[in-house]
Design an enzyme around this catalytic site. Sequence first.
Site, PDB file in Angstrom:
ATOM      1  N   HIS A  45       0.840  -1.198   0.000  1.00  0.00           N
ATOM      2  CA  HIS A  45       0.000   0.000   0.000  1.00  0.00           C
ATOM      3  C   HIS A  45       0.875   1.248   0.000  1.00  0.00           C
ATOM      4  O   HIS A  45       2.076   1.184   0.242  1.00  0.00           O
ATOM      5  CB  HIS A  45      -0.938   0.009   1.221  1.00  0.00           C
ATOM      6  CG  HIS A  45      -0.273  -0.221   2.544  1.00  0.00           C
ATOM      7  ND1 HIS A  45       0.689   0.608   3.063  1.00  0.00           N
ATOM      8  CD2 HIS A  45      -0.427  -1.208   3.463  1.00  0.00           C
ATOM      9  CE1 HIS A  45       1.079   0.161   4.237  1.00  0.00           C
ATOM     10  NE2 HIS A  45       0.433  -0.957   4.506  1.00  0.00           N
TER      11      HIS A  45
HETATM   12  P1  TYD Z   1      -2.165  -3.929   7.460  1.00  0.00           P
HETATM   13  O1  TYD Z   1      -2.175  -2.502   7.046  1.00  0.00           O
HETATM   14  O2  TYD Z   1      -2.786  -4.914   6.532  1.00  0.00           O
HETATM   15  O3  TYD Z   1      -0.676  -4.397   7.784  1.00  0.00           O
HETATM   16  P2  TYD Z   1       0.627  -4.344   6.851  1.00  0.00           P
HETATM   17  O4  TYD Z   1       0.825  -2.928   6.454  1.00  0.00           O
HETATM   18  O5  TYD Z   1       1.733  -4.822   7.709  1.00  0.00           O
HETATM   19  O6  TYD Z   1       0.417  -5.266   5.702  1.00  0.00           O
HETATM   20  O7  TYD Z   1      -2.850  -4.029   8.891  1.00  0.00           O
HETATM   21  C1  TYD Z   1      -3.263  -5.243   9.455  1.00  0.00           C
HETATM   22  C2  TYD Z   1      -4.496  -5.008  10.322  1.00  0.00           C
HETATM   23  O8  TYD Z   1      -4.198  -4.154  11.423  1.00  0.00           O
HETATM   24  C3  TYD Z   1      -5.621  -4.326   9.543  1.00  0.00           C
HETATM   25  O9  TYD Z   1      -6.826  -4.940   9.962  1.00  0.00           O
HETATM   26  C4  TYD Z   1      -5.600  -2.906  10.014  1.00  0.00           C
HETATM   27  C5  TYD Z   1      -5.027  -2.998  11.420  1.00  0.00           C
HETATM   28  N1  TYD Z   1      -4.206  -1.832  11.817  1.00  0.00           N
HETATM   29  C6  TYD Z   1      -4.672  -0.975  12.789  1.00  0.00           C
HETATM   30  O10 TYD Z   1      -5.783  -1.143  13.337  1.00  0.00           O
HETATM   31  N2  TYD Z   1      -3.893   0.085  13.163  1.00  0.00           N
HETATM   32  C7  TYD Z   1      -2.677   0.301  12.616  1.00  0.00           C
HETATM   33  O11 TYD Z   1      -1.983   1.277  13.000  1.00  0.00           O
HETATM   34  C8  TYD Z   1      -2.205  -0.586  11.583  1.00  0.00           C
HETATM   35  C9  TYD Z   1      -0.873  -0.371  10.929  1.00  0.00           C
HETATM   36  C10 TYD Z   1      -3.009  -1.638  11.220  1.00  0.00           C
END
Ligand code: TYD
Length: 132
Positions: A45
């Site tokens: 992302h």
């Molecule tokens: P995600 O953005 O998919 O992780 P990565 O960037 O490592 O691939 O996040 C995983 C899950 O955690 C998603 O359900 C959103 C949640 N999340 C939060 O609630 N707060 C946060 O600060 C972050 C980074 C993720």
Amino acid sequence: MLEFSQNGDERGHLVVVEGNKDIPFDIARIFYIYGSDPDVVRGQHANRRTQFVLINVAGSCKVKVLDGKGNEAVFVLNRPHTGIYLPTMVWKDMYDFSEDSVLLCLASEHYDATEYVRNYDEFVKMVNEESE
Ligand code: TYD
């Protein structure tokens, strides 16, 4: 890449990261990622508003950064006193996690799912429209 001072002595190391001093933003949020299998790709992302610094405080992983204009670079995070600064609107993939990897993420903003761009084609369109 950012190198933090290790403040090492015979007792071990202590690394300090102060917002707006050692990194170019105030820290609003921290989170950390561990237990990711080596074949997992995380991230995938871009963020409209959030800047990040990523530090593998244990183990290692790789971070691929794309600017959406044809440039990409891969960085290896494998030292607890080295970080990578990620400005807004870059695409990032984290992968090749070692079994012991603990990836610490410092963020400039509180979590807001709506500022994440999770579609790569949309991201490319956005960065190229911006620079027109
Ligand atoms: P995600 O953005 O998919 O992780 P990565 O960037 O490592 O691939 O996040 C995983 C899950 O955690 C998603 O359900 C959103 C949640 N999340 C939060 O609630 N707060 C946060 O600060 C972050 C980074 C993720």
